[in-house]
Write a protein that holds these residues in place. Structure first.
Motif, PDB file in Angstrom:
ATOM      1  N   TRP A  40       0.884  -1.082   0.002  1.00 44.16           N
ATOM      2  CA  TRP A  40       0.071  -0.031   0.110  1.00 44.16           C
ATOM      3  C   TRP A  40       0.816   1.286   0.096  1.00 44.16           C
ATOM      4  O   TRP A  40       1.597   1.418   0.780  1.00 44.16           O
ATOM      5  CB  TRP A  40      -0.928  -0.032   1.134  1.00 44.16           C
ATOM      6  N   ASN A  41       0.763   2.314  -0.950  1.00 40.66           N
ATOM      7  CA  ASN A  41       1.368   3.325  -1.028  1.00 40.66           C
ATOM      8  C   ASN A  41       0.720   4.432  -0.773  1.00 40.66           C
ATOM      9  O   ASN A  41       0.495   5.304  -1.495  1.00 40.66           O
ATOM     10  CB  ASN A  41       2.174   3.364  -2.708  1.00 40.66           C
ATOM     11  N   PHE A  42       0.410   4.733   0.704  1.00 41.98           N
ATOM     12  CA  PHE A  42      -0.460   5.924   0.937  1.00 41.98           C
ATOM     13  C   PHE A  42       0.524   7.169   0.971  1.00 41.98           C
ATOM     14  O   PHE A  42       0.138   8.035   0.610  1.00 41.98           O
ATOM     15  CB  PHE A  42      -1.134   5.443   2.175  1.00 41.98           C
ATOM     16  N   PHE A  43       1.425   6.867   1.623  1.00 39.62           N
ATOM     17  CA  PHE A  43       2.443   8.147   1.840  1.00 39.62           C
ATOM     18  C   PHE A  43       3.736   7.845   1.266  1.00 39.62           C
ATOM     19  O   PHE A  43       4.179   6.662   1.185  1.00 39.62           O
ATOM     20  CB  PHE A  43       2.619   8.213   3.464  1.00 39.62           C
ATOM     21  N   ASN A  44       4.475   8.700   1.178  1.00 44.05           N
ATOM     22  CA  ASN A  44       5.821   8.862   0.245  1.00 44.05           C
ATOM     23  C   ASN A  44       5.638   7.925  -0.989  1.00 44.05           C
ATOM     24  O   ASN A  44       7.112   7.163  -0.845  1.00 44.05           O
ATOM     25  CB  ASN A  44       6.777   7.974   1.389  1.00 44.05           C
ATOM     26  N   ARG A  45       5.038   8.260  -1.660  1.00 44.41           N
ATOM     27  CA  ARG A  45       4.896   7.463  -3.055  1.00 44.41           C
ATOM     28  C   ARG A  45       5.450   8.196  -4.001  1.00 44.41           C
ATOM     29  O   ARG A  45       5.361   9.261  -4.036  1.00 44.41           O
ATOM     30  CB  ARG A  45       3.320   6.738  -3.344  1.00 44.41           C
ATOM     31  N   ASP A  46       5.988   7.535  -5.103  1.00 44.98           N
ATOM     32  CA  ASP A  46       6.725   8.377  -6.177  1.00 44.98           C
ATOM     33  C   ASP A  46       5.416   8.681  -6.959  1.00 44.98           C
ATOM     34  O   ASP A  46       4.204   8.241  -6.918  1.00 44.98           O
ATOM     35  CB  ASP A  46       7.570   7.052  -6.933  1.00 44.98           C
TER      36      ASP A  46
END
Length: 95
Positions: A40-46
């Motif tokens: 899960w890329n909720f925060f700090n995602r590209d």
């Protein structure tokens, strides 16, 4: 009566949540269960990264799998082979 209903509801809800967690992390033929198979890329995602990724498609996991393939396989010891032969003769299924 309200106290009894509350206690029954509490017991049922804890049982259901326990079953859900056990079912979600059960590993069958893959390395991941139903819940932990996703990243899960909720925060700090590209900028171009999707919100949800399969864990097997991430770069970190691909690198880990390549390292795992390069590791030499462990050879069975003589005692393990003897134990396997004994299980074969006794028709025992070892888990």
């Amino acid at each position: 009566m309200k106290k009894i209903l509350f206690i029954v509801f509490l017991l049922i809800s804890t049982q259901i949540s326990t079953l859900a967690v056990n079912f979600g992390t059960y590993k069958t033929e893959t390395d991941y269960g139903l819940i932990d198979g996703f990243k899960w890329n909720f925060f700090n995602r590209d900028k171009n990264a999707p919100l949800v990724q399969l864990k097997s498609e991430t770069e970190e996991e691909k690198a880990r799998l390549e390292k795992q393939k390069d590791k030499p396989k462990e050879k069975m010891s003589d005692s393990d082979e003897i134990q396997m032969y004994r299980f074969m003769l006794e028709d025992t299924v070892a888990f």
